[in-house]
Design a protein around this motif. Structure first.
Motif, mmCIF file in Angstrom:
data_model
loop_
_atom_site.group_PDB
_atom_site.id
_atom_site.type_symbol
_atom_site.label_atom_id
_atom_site.label_comp_id
_atom_site.label_asym_id
_atom_site.label_seq_id
_atom_site.Cartn_x
_atom_site.Cartn_y
_atom_site.Cartn_z
ATOM 1 N N ASN A 213 -53.836 2.673 -24.399
ATOM 2 C CA ASN A 213 -53.389 2.775 -25.900
ATOM 3 C C ASN A 213 -53.394 4.357 -26.165
ATOM 4 O O ASN A 213 -54.322 4.982 -26.560
ATOM 5 C CB ASN A 213 -54.616 2.349 -26.678
ATOM 6 C CG ASN A 213 -54.556 0.739 -26.498
ATOM 7 O OD1 ASN A 213 -53.702 0.271 -26.658
ATOM 8 N ND2 ASN A 213 -55.845 0.334 -26.475
ATOM 9 N N ILE B 278 -52.035 6.971 -28.145
ATOM 10 C CA ILE B 278 -51.617 7.535 -29.441
ATOM 11 C C ILE B 278 -51.668 8.935 -29.792
ATOM 12 O O ILE B 278 -52.634 9.823 -29.454
ATOM 13 C CB ILE B 278 -52.463 6.662 -30.489
ATOM 14 C CG1 ILE B 278 -52.462 5.141 -29.944
ATOM 15 C CG2 ILE B 278 -52.182 6.899 -31.943
ATOM 16 C CD1 ILE B 278 -53.575 4.205 -30.904
ATOM 17 N N LYS C 79 -47.885 4.840 -29.680
ATOM 18 C CA LYS C 79 -47.780 5.096 -31.007
ATOM 19 C C LYS C 79 -47.609 6.578 -31.331
ATOM 20 O O LYS C 79 -48.285 7.306 -30.711
ATOM 21 C CB LYS C 79 -48.984 4.625 -31.752
ATOM 22 C CG LYS C 79 -49.249 3.047 -31.641
ATOM 23 C CD LYS C 79 -50.180 2.551 -32.543
ATOM 24 C CE LYS C 79 -50.457 1.077 -32.205
ATOM 25 N NZ LYS C 79 -51.521 0.383 -32.813
#
Length: 122
Positions: free
Chosen positions: A32, A34, A58
């Motif tokens: 993840n 980000i 992201k």
């Protein structure tokens, strides 16, 4: 924390410099990745080198004072799921190359100065 948010970081340390807490993550290979650079009053163009962040999932650059165009190099972010460029001064057309981002589920380009059509992918 300043600038970058690392979620699910197994091993992090915090350093305070000039009143700002800087968080360093030693486990950057997590799933993840980000980057949240929202509300920083950044100016100028989005750098092309941002396309080198291949594992990025992201990216939030809203709202700032970014201008210029959306770099076509963003199509190298193969696993990008969310791109938020809300409320900047970005102009020109959306690059056709962004249609190749098959994981892209959230795209917020509102409140900019974009022209033309939204690219269509497969």
């Amino acid at each position: 924390m300043i600038g970058i948010d690392f979620y699910n970081c197994d091993n992090s340390s915090t350093t305070t410099t000039k009143g700002l807490d800087l968080v360093f993550c030693s486990n950057l290979m997590n799933k993840n990745r980000i980057i949240n650079l929202s509300r920083n009053r950044f100016e100028g163009p989005i750098p092309n080198i941002i396309g080198d962040l291949a594992g990025l999932r992201k990216l939030n650059l809203s709202p700032n004072h970014l201008e210029g165009h959306i770099p076509a190099s963003l199509h190298y972010l193969f696993v990008l799921e969310s791109l938020d460029l809300l409320s900047n001064k970005i102009g020109r057309e959306i690059p056709q190359q962004l249609a190749s981002l098959t994981f892209l589920a959230v795209l917020n380009l509102s409140h900019n100065q974009l022209v033309g059509c939204i690219p269509k992918g497969k």
